[in-house]
Structure formats: structure tokens, C-alpha cells
Design an enzyme around this catalytic site. Structure first.
Site, PDB file in Angstrom:
ATOM      1  N   ASP A  28       0.833  -1.197   0.000  1.00 16.25           N
ATOM      2  CA  ASP A  28       0.000   0.000   0.000  1.00 16.25           C
ATOM      3  C   ASP A  28       0.871   1.253   0.000  1.00 16.25           C
ATOM      4  OD1 ASP A  28      -2.324   1.460   0.020  1.00 16.25           O
ATOM      5  OD2 ASP A  28      -2.666   1.267   2.176  1.00 16.25           O
ATOM      6  N   HIS A  45       3.025   3.325  -9.217  1.00 15.55           N
ATOM      7  CA  HIS A  45       2.872   1.891  -9.486  1.00 15.55           C
ATOM      8  C   HIS A  45       4.156   1.301 -10.078  1.00 15.55           C
ATOM      9  CE1 HIS A  45      -1.222   2.044  -8.297  1.00 15.55           C
ATOM     10  NE2 HIS A  45      -1.629   2.769  -9.326  1.00 15.55           N
ATOM     11  N   SER A  74     -10.207  -7.456  -5.633  1.00 18.28           N
ATOM     12  CA  SER A  74     -11.475  -7.456  -6.359  1.00 18.28           C
ATOM     13  C   SER A  74     -12.173  -6.104  -6.241  1.00 18.28           C
ATOM     14  CB  SER A  74     -12.384  -8.578  -5.828  1.00 18.28           C
ATOM     15  OG  SER A  74     -12.529  -8.494  -4.419  1.00 18.28           O
ATOM     16  N   LEU A 139      11.881 -20.173  -4.256  1.00 12.91           N
ATOM     17  CA  LEU A 139      10.822 -19.345  -3.682  1.00 12.91           C
ATOM     18  C   LEU A 139       9.571 -19.487  -4.523  1.00 12.91           C
ATOM     19  CD1 LEU A 139       9.954 -16.915  -1.726  1.00 12.91           C
ATOM     20  CD2 LEU A 139      10.581 -15.425  -3.655  1.00 12.91           C
TER      21      LEU A 139
END
Length: 248
Positions: A28, A45, A74, A139
């Protein structure tokens, strides 16, 4: 009532230095990071995508088995068409650019959520990356795309209800294990540590079932500023906590 058993892969039980097997991050703060610099949201972003790369490498370096990141919820469809277009374009770009890095670092890609909503072109790219990395072992990078935990739990219970209605199972057989087996995260180690950046203190419909016994860590750091040292600090904070899982 018996106390809940410690989940498989439990770490830090006595303040020890055991590394968590499974770390999840709510990434966030991209928008606020860009806003503070007078940049468009897409710049935030892009910087956030670079932070994912750093977190992935830090997870590999520290021996974490699974890193799950909340890339697109969503609820994110409520954002502007322009921002959604920017996000999906970035996904295409980074899938092409990072596939070689995933292979080099030995990272296996896995997705949770209904990623088919992003259209056939991006779905094909995602599934290509999943296939190409399927044998990697160092990973597992789990990317949550069009994911919502309540919908995930509802879908799992519908599946079990259909099995019960068809006579495949008895209702009394439905327990925590059977529900967990129908979740998107089936087969992964129990979630040990969930981190959220940017100062917000909520789970935002992310891994609600899986986080039942996870350690929660809320940081003021904006996601694009989250670096290898921040990842190491989060692991240290996890290691010194005492995890009792309902016991004393």
C-alpha cells in the site's frame, strides 16, 4: 475445548530467530508516494513494481519459502479506467521483463484470485509465466490478482455444499481442513507473517482465513520505499515475537 494446534511451519515460538516460511504483504502507498513527489499515479505503481522485485530477492536471500503479494484486489475495479489500464499495462511489461529474473532466481510463480478477468492476452502471458517457472524451487511468489478473501471463502463453502448435496461427503465432515483445501492457497505453508505498508491498519479483505494465527506487522513506510533492509527488519520483528497460538 482443546487449544488450536500450532500451524505447520510455525516459527518464532520462543523468540527464536527462525525465518517465517510464508510471508504476505499488502503493498500500500503507491499513490501517496507519487503524490508527494508531484508525479502521476502510474509513476507510483512503477516504483511499487520495483519494490516487488526487491522484496522477492530479499525473500530468496533470507530463505523464505513463499512470498504472497496483494497486487490487485477485487475492489480495485472501482478505480478509474485510466488507472486500471495503467496497472494492467504494467503487468504486461513486467511479466515480459521479469520472466528471465524469475528463472535466474529460481522463483516459481503462482496466482490466486480470478485473474481471467484481465482478458485473454494478459491471461496468456500469466499462464506462460506460470508454466515456465513451474519447476523452480527457491521461492514461490504468489500474486493475488482480482482477489478477495470473502469471495474465496464463499466459493470454498459452495464447493463443499455441492459435494454434500451430491452425497460425496457428509455435512459433519466439513471442518477447517476441508475448507482450507478448497481455498486458493491450498498446498501452501501456513501464513506466518502478514505485513502492510503505508500506515493503514486493516486487512482489506486479504487472506482473512489464512491470517488467523499469522503475526501482523503494520508499517508507516510507503510501499515504493520498502527495500531489502525493511524486509530484513520485518523478519527480525517476527523472530522476536512469542507465538502461542492460543496457549500460554
Amino acid at each position: 475445548m482443546k487449544p488450536a494446534p500450532a500451524p505447520e511451519g510455525a516459527a518464532g515460538l520462543a523468540g527464536g530467530s527462525t525465518v517465517p516460511r510464508h510471508v504476505a504483504i499488502i503493498m500500500d502507498g503507491n499513490g501517496r508516494w507519487a503524490q508527494r513527489r508531484g508525479l502521476p499515479r502510474v509513476a507510483g505503481h512503477k516504483a511499487g513494481a520495483e519494490a516487488v522485485r526487491r522484496a522477492m530477492r530479499a525473500a530468496v536471500d533470507h530463505g523464505v519459502e513463499v512470498l504472497t503479494v496483494y497486487a490487485f484486489s477485487s475492489e480495485n475495479w472501482r478505480r478509474s479506467d485510466e488507472e486500471i489500464s495503467d496497472l494492467t499495462g504494467l503487468m504486461r511489461f513486467y511479466l515480459e521483463r521479469e520472466l528471465n529474473s524469475l528463472m535466474k532466481e529460481g522463483v516459481k510463480l503462482r496466482l490466486i484470485g480470478d485473474y481471467t478477468a484481465f482478458g485473454p492476452d494478459l491471461v496468456a502471458r500469466l499462464e506462460k509465466a506460470i508454466e515456465h517457472t513451474s519447476n523452480n524451487k527457491r521461492l514461490t511468489l504468489v500474486v493475488a490478482l482480482n482477489y478477495g478473501s470473502r469471495s474465496e471463502i464463499a466459493a470454498a463453502t459452495r464447493t463443499l455444499a455441492k459435494k454434500a448435496a451430491a452425497g460425496e461427503i457428509e455435512p459433519e465432515q466439513i471442518d477447517e481442513e476441508s475448507i482450507a483445501a478448497e481455498l486458493d492457497t491450498h498446498g501452501l505453508p501456513e501464513l506466518d507473517l502478514l505485513v502492510r505498508t503505508s500506515g493503514e491498519v486493516r486487512l482489506s479483505n486479504f487472506l482473512l482465513w489464512q491470517a488467523a494465527y499469522a503475526e501482523l506487522l503494520f508499517l508507516d513506510t510507503l510501499w515504493p520505499d520498502f527495500d531489502e533492509q525493511a524486509f530484513a527488519d520485518a523478519l527480525h520483528k517476527f523472530a522476536v515475537r512469542h507465538r502461542r497460538f492460543g496457549g500460554r
